[in-house]
Scaffold this motif. Structure first.
Motif, PDB file in Angstrom:
ATOM      1  N   THR A 188       0.619 -40.510  62.137  1.00 28.65           N
ATOM      2  CA  THR A 188       0.832 -41.948  62.009  1.00 28.65           C
ATOM      3  C   THR A 188       0.135 -42.460  60.757  1.00 28.65           C
ATOM      4  O   THR A 188      -0.649 -41.756  60.123  1.00 28.65           O
ATOM      5  CB  THR A 188       0.268 -42.711  63.224  1.00 28.65           C
ATOM      6  OG1 THR A 188      -1.175 -42.724  63.140  1.00 28.65           O
ATOM      7  CG2 THR A 188       0.699 -42.094  64.544  1.00 28.65           C
ATOM      8  N   ARG A 189       0.417 -43.698  60.435  1.00 30.12           N
ATOM      9  CA  ARG A 189      -0.405 -44.377  59.426  1.00 30.12           C
ATOM     10  C   ARG A 189      -1.771 -44.680  60.035  1.00 30.12           C
ATOM     11  O   ARG A 189      -1.992 -44.470  61.235  1.00 30.12           O
ATOM     12  CB  ARG A 189       0.267 -45.673  58.980  1.00 30.12           C
ATOM     13  CG  ARG A 189       0.485 -46.674  60.096  1.00 30.12           C
ATOM     14  CD  ARG A 189       1.066 -47.967  59.566  1.00 30.12           C
ATOM     15  NE  ARG A 189       1.457 -48.874  60.637  1.00 30.12           N
ATOM     16  CZ  ARG A 189       0.625 -49.657  61.305  1.00 30.12           C
ATOM     17  NH1 ARG A 189      -0.664 -49.638  61.022  1.00 30.12           N
ATOM     18  NH2 ARG A 189       1.070 -50.462  62.264  1.00 30.12           N
ATOM     19  N   VAL A 199      -4.296 -46.718  61.830  1.00 28.54           N
ATOM     20  CA  VAL A 199      -4.224 -47.840  62.762  1.00 28.54           C
ATOM     21  C   VAL A 199      -5.398 -48.778  62.502  1.00 28.54           C
ATOM     22  O   VAL A 199      -6.536 -48.328  62.333  1.00 28.54           O
ATOM     23  CB  VAL A 199      -4.244 -47.334  64.215  1.00 28.54           C
ATOM     24  CG1 VAL A 199      -4.316 -48.498  65.202  1.00 28.54           C
ATOM     25  CG2 VAL A 199      -3.011 -46.477  64.480  1.00 28.54           C
ATOM     26  N   ASP A 225      -3.330 -54.276  65.092  1.00 28.91           N
ATOM     27  CA  ASP A 225      -2.095 -53.551  65.397  1.00 28.91           C
ATOM     28  C   ASP A 225      -1.834 -53.621  66.897  1.00 28.91           C
ATOM     29  O   ASP A 225      -2.763 -53.755  67.703  1.00 28.91           O
ATOM     30  CB  ASP A 225      -2.201 -52.087  64.959  1.00 28.91           C
ATOM     31  CG  ASP A 225      -1.986 -51.906  63.464  1.00 28.91           C
ATOM     32  OD1 ASP A 225      -1.255 -52.710  62.874  1.00 28.91           O
ATOM     33  OD2 ASP A 225      -2.561 -50.953  62.897  1.00 28.91           O
ATOM     34  N   ILE A 258      -0.198 -51.802  70.340  1.00 26.95           N
ATOM     35  CA  ILE A 258       0.158 -50.494  70.882  1.00 26.95           C
ATOM     36  C   ILE A 258       1.660 -50.360  71.076  1.00 26.95           C
ATOM     37  O   ILE A 258       2.233 -49.295  70.837  1.00 26.95           O
ATOM     38  CB  ILE A 258      -0.596 -50.225  72.207  1.00 26.95           C
ATOM     39  CG1 ILE A 258      -0.332 -48.801  72.700  1.00 26.95           C
ATOM     40  CG2 ILE A 258      -0.212 -51.242  73.273  1.00 26.95           C
ATOM     41  CD1 ILE A 258      -0.855 -47.715  71.815  1.00 26.95           C
ATOM     42  N   ILE A 290       3.160 -49.318  67.746  1.00 26.40           N
ATOM     43  CA  ILE A 290       2.780 -47.950  67.365  1.00 26.40           C
ATOM     44  C   ILE A 290       3.578 -46.929  68.177  1.00 26.40           C
ATOM     45  O   ILE A 290       4.104 -45.946  67.636  1.00 26.40           O
ATOM     46  CB  ILE A 290       1.269 -47.746  67.557  1.00 26.40           C
ATOM     47  CG1 ILE A 290       0.473 -48.640  66.601  1.00 26.40           C
ATOM     48  CG2 ILE A 290       0.891 -46.286  67.362  1.00 26.40           C
ATOM     49  CD1 ILE A 290       0.683 -48.357  65.137  1.00 26.40           C
ATOM     50  N   GLU A 341       7.245 -46.881  67.057  1.00 23.95           N
ATOM     51  CA  GLU A 341       7.462 -46.298  65.731  1.00 23.95           C
ATOM     52  C   GLU A 341       7.238 -44.789  65.700  1.00 23.95           C
ATOM     53  O   GLU A 341       7.987 -44.062  65.036  1.00 23.95           O
ATOM     54  CB  GLU A 341       6.538 -46.971  64.712  1.00 23.95           C
ATOM     55  CG  GLU A 341       6.756 -46.484  63.285  1.00 23.95           C
ATOM     56  CD  GLU A 341       5.939 -47.262  62.257  1.00 23.95           C
ATOM     57  OE1 GLU A 341       5.990 -46.885  61.068  1.00 23.95           O
ATOM     58  OE2 GLU A 341       5.266 -48.240  62.650  1.00 23.95           O
ATOM     59  N   TYR A 342       6.246 -44.303  66.429  1.00 24.32           N
ATOM     60  CA  TYR A 342       5.828 -42.916  66.240  1.00 24.32           C
ATOM     61  C   TYR A 342       6.054 -41.999  67.448  1.00 24.32           C
ATOM     62  O   TYR A 342       6.053 -40.778  67.286  1.00 24.32           O
ATOM     63  CB  TYR A 342       4.345 -42.865  65.866  1.00 24.32           C
ATOM     64  CG  TYR A 342       4.040 -43.537  64.560  1.00 24.32           C
ATOM     65  CD1 TYR A 342       4.414 -42.954  63.348  1.00 24.32           C
ATOM     66  CD2 TYR A 342       3.394 -44.768  64.523  1.00 24.32           C
ATOM     67  CE1 TYR A 342       4.134 -43.573  62.132  1.00 24.32           C
ATOM     68  CE2 TYR A 342       3.109 -45.395  63.316  1.00 24.32           C
ATOM     69  CZ  TYR A 342       3.487 -44.795  62.126  1.00 24.32           C
ATOM     70  OH  TYR A 342       3.216 -45.419  60.942  1.00 24.32           O
ATOM     71  N   ILE A 365      -7.921 -44.902  68.760  1.00 24.38           N
ATOM     72  CA  ILE A 365      -6.953 -45.886  68.244  1.00 24.38           C
ATOM     73  C   ILE A 365      -6.742 -47.015  69.240  1.00 24.38           C
ATOM     74  O   ILE A 365      -6.486 -48.153  68.829  1.00 24.38           O
ATOM     75  CB  ILE A 365      -5.609 -45.246  67.828  1.00 24.38           C
ATOM     76  CG1 ILE A 365      -4.828 -44.709  69.030  1.00 24.38           C
ATOM     77  CG2 ILE A 365      -5.804 -44.197  66.760  1.00 24.38           C
ATOM     78  CD1 ILE A 365      -3.353 -44.516  68.729  1.00 24.38           C
ATOM     79  N   MET A 399      -7.448 -50.955  68.179  1.00 25.18           N
ATOM     80  CA  MET A 399      -6.467 -52.032  68.370  1.00 25.18           C
ATOM     81  C   MET A 399      -7.006 -53.119  69.297  1.00 25.18           C
ATOM     82  O   MET A 399      -6.570 -54.275  69.216  1.00 25.18           O
ATOM     83  CB  MET A 399      -5.153 -51.456  68.902  1.00 25.18           C
ATOM     84  CG  MET A 399      -4.385 -50.668  67.864  1.00 25.18           C
ATOM     85  SD  MET A 399      -2.733 -50.141  68.406  1.00 25.18           S
ATOM     86  CE  MET A 399      -3.138 -48.741  69.438  1.00 25.18           C
ATOM     87  N   SER A 402      -4.942 -37.576  60.637  1.00 25.97           N
ATOM     88  CA  SER A 402      -4.150 -38.781  60.934  1.00 25.97           C
ATOM     89  C   SER A 402      -3.113 -38.511  62.013  1.00 25.97           C
ATOM     90  O   SER A 402      -1.962 -38.894  61.907  1.00 25.97           O
ATOM     91  CB  SER A 402      -3.470 -39.309  59.658  1.00 25.97           C
ATOM     92  OG  SER A 402      -2.949 -40.617  59.884  1.00 25.97           O
TER      93      SER A 402
END
Length: 232
Positions: free
Chosen positions: A27-28, A30, A34, A36, A39, A42-43, A60, A64, A223
């Motif tokens: 992922t990018r 976090v 952001d 959840i 995220i 997207e991933y 993460i 968040m 990451s």
């Protein structure tokens, strides 16, 4: 999803006679603020299949939730500085071995419990027994992450607490996936791990710890704060 293991890690392991893939999801970085839901959408959502288990690092989730603090934001009290001197430091992380992380433990867990844990630990160490401090201080103390050089910036200069309501988070993430899959919020490092919250039963959580025993997501710049367990 690459379907490739992180460097130095195995993609597959065998536990209790069954083989499992541990697929890291990149992922990018976090950041606080952001969501959840975004995220996962997207991933993870398109990568998870029925029967999989999605595991999410506690870090993460905590970030968040706004539970990360830059080192220069923390003002340790004298007690935190004193207690941190007696924490065993390892090559895998500083734990509560600096004043800033110990200060956050005092805030999270409460001074009486930390002092009691420290007192019991001091006695039992003399008897050759280890681990009593965290057994007494509990998961909130154990889940505190301190800054390490290998961590992705800006968290190489941050203290991150454990997430709030990890079991509720796991149930919510499961509802986002749209398939019959389990979810676990995990605190895994290179010397062991804990399941902070999941949609599994206790036996499933114990098996998951064994599946993740070598920390397939890594501790540094990989990451990959999400991963999929898939039975082969």
């Amino acid at each position: 999803m690459s379907g490739e293991a992180n460097e130095g890690k195995l993609l597959e392991v065998e536990v209790d006679g069954a083989r499992y893939q541990r697929i890291p999801l990149r992922t990018r970085v976090v950041m606080p603020g952001d969501e959840i839901d975004a995220i996962i959408a997207e991933y993870a959502k398109d990568a998870v299949r029925p029967g999989d288990l999605l595991f999410v690092t506690e870090k993460i989730i905590a970030i968040m939730q706004g539970r990360s603090y830059m080192m220069d934001e923390i003002r340790p009290r004298k007690l935190a500085t004193f207690l941190s001197k007696y924490v065993t430091k390892t090559a895998y992380g500083i734990g509560l071995g600096i004043p800033e992380t110990m200060e956050m433990a005092l805030r999270e867990v409460g001074t009486p419990r930390i002092l009691f844990a420290a007192g019991v630990s001091a006695v039992t160490k003399l008897l050759g027994r280890r681990g009593d401090f965290y057994r007494i201080a509990g998961d909130k103390a154990r889940a505190i992450d301190g800054p390490t050089p290998g961590t992705i910036p800006p968290y190489n200069r941050a203290v991150v607490l454990g997430p709030e309501r990890p079991r509720d988070v796991a149930a919510h993430v499961r509802s986002l996936l749209g398939v019959d899959a389990d979810v676990a919020v995990v605190d895994i490092n290179d010397i062991g791990g804990n399941i902070l919250g999941s949609t599994l039963d206790k036996a499933g959580e114990k098996r998951l710890v064994r599946i993740l025993r070598d920390n397939p997501l890594g501790q540094g710049h990989q990451s990959t704060p999400l991963g999929i367990i898939r039975k082969v």
